[in-house]
Design a protein around this motif. Structure first.
Motif, PDB file in Angstrom:
ATOM      1  N   MET A  49       0.845  -1.199   0.000  1.00  0.00           N
ATOM      2  CA  MET A  49       0.000   0.000   0.000  1.00  0.00           C
ATOM      3  C   MET A  49       0.874   1.241   0.000  1.00  0.00           C
ATOM      4  O   MET A  49       2.005   1.213   0.485  1.00  0.00           O
ATOM      5  CB  MET A  49      -0.965  -0.005   1.184  1.00  0.00           C
TER       6      MET A  49
ATOM      7  N   LEU B 257      -2.413  -1.407  -3.483  1.00  0.00           N
ATOM      8  CA  LEU B 257      -2.070  -1.922  -4.807  1.00  0.00           C
ATOM      9  C   LEU B 257      -2.673  -3.306  -5.025  1.00  0.00           C
ATOM     10  O   LEU B 257      -2.592  -4.168  -4.146  1.00  0.00           O
ATOM     11  CB  LEU B 257      -0.553  -1.980  -4.978  1.00  0.00           C
ATOM     12  N   GLU B 258      -3.270  -3.494  -6.206  1.00  0.00           N
ATOM     13  CA  GLU B 258      -3.836  -4.805  -6.538  1.00  0.00           C
ATOM     14  C   GLU B 258      -2.728  -5.794  -6.883  1.00  0.00           C
ATOM     15  O   GLU B 258      -2.787  -6.959  -6.510  1.00  0.00           O
ATOM     16  CB  GLU B 258      -4.803  -4.659  -7.715  1.00  0.00           C
TER      17      GLU B 258
ATOM     18  N   THR C 212      -3.740   6.121   4.426  1.00  0.00           N
ATOM     19  CA  THR C 212      -3.598   5.205   3.300  1.00  0.00           C
ATOM     20  C   THR C 212      -4.066   5.915   2.037  1.00  0.00           C
ATOM     21  O   THR C 212      -5.206   6.377   1.958  1.00  0.00           O
ATOM     22  CB  THR C 212      -4.434   3.938   3.525  1.00  0.00           C
ATOM     23  N   LEU C 213      -3.179   5.992   1.038  1.00  0.00           N
ATOM     24  CA  LEU C 213      -3.526   6.648  -0.214  1.00  0.00           C
ATOM     25  C   LEU C 213      -4.062   5.656  -1.238  1.00  0.00           C
ATOM     26  O   LEU C 213      -4.992   5.968  -1.971  1.00  0.00           O
ATOM     27  CB  LEU C 213      -2.303   7.379  -0.783  1.00  0.00           C
ATOM     28  N   HIS C 214      -3.448   4.456  -1.284  1.00  0.00           N
ATOM     29  CA  HIS C 214      -3.875   3.473  -2.266  1.00  0.00           C
ATOM     30  C   HIS C 214      -3.383   2.094  -1.846  1.00  0.00           C
ATOM     31  O   HIS C 214      -2.265   1.946  -1.363  1.00  0.00           O
ATOM     32  CB  HIS C 214      -3.305   3.831  -3.640  1.00  0.00           C
TER      33      HIS C 214
END
Length: 130
Positions: A82, A97-98, A93-95
């Motif tokens: 992340m 990741l998949e 938390t900004l993103h």
């Protein structure tokens, strides 16, 4: 009267029997305080080592400075990566990741080694000095 004062000496000047005992007590107290600090540091280090079991699950993979006090950090928690924004008094938390990013610098041809790797090489004496 003046002759009596000269014979007794002025109080507080020089080290008399009582002054030497006071000095020894002061030095022993200082030694006890320094020893207590060292013992407390050792105990805290041991306690931190016991609770460090989660450290392998949480890793900071990289970071970028966004300003004087703000950073964007890539964190791996288990198998999830992340992107986290870090500012004074706030972590967000900004993103998430998949697909995880491969951050191994040796996986990319021609990639410069990280600062930590260059420092290790320089400290071990294997690298050429510049």
């Amino acid at each position: 009267m003046a002759a009596e004062e000269v014979q007794r000496g002025t109080p507080g000047l020089g080290v008399t029997g009582d002054g030497a005992a006071h000095l020894v007590q002061l030095v022993l107290g200082l030694i006890v305080v320094v020893a207590a600090i060292l013992v407390l540091g050792f105990v805290l280090r041991r306690i931190h080592g016991l609770s460090g079991g989660l450290s392998s699950d949480f890793r900071v993979l990289g970071s970028v400075s966004l300003g004087s006090r703000e950073r964007m950090v890539l964190v791996q928690v288990g198998d999830v990566q992340m992107v986290v924004g870090v500012a004074p008094g706030r972590v967000q938390t900004l993103h998430v990741l998949e697909r995880p990013i491969d951050v191994n610098p040796t996986a990319v041809k021609g990639a410069d080694p990280s600062f930590a790797q260059r420092l290790r090489t320089a400290m071990s004496g294997q690298g050429a000095s510049s």
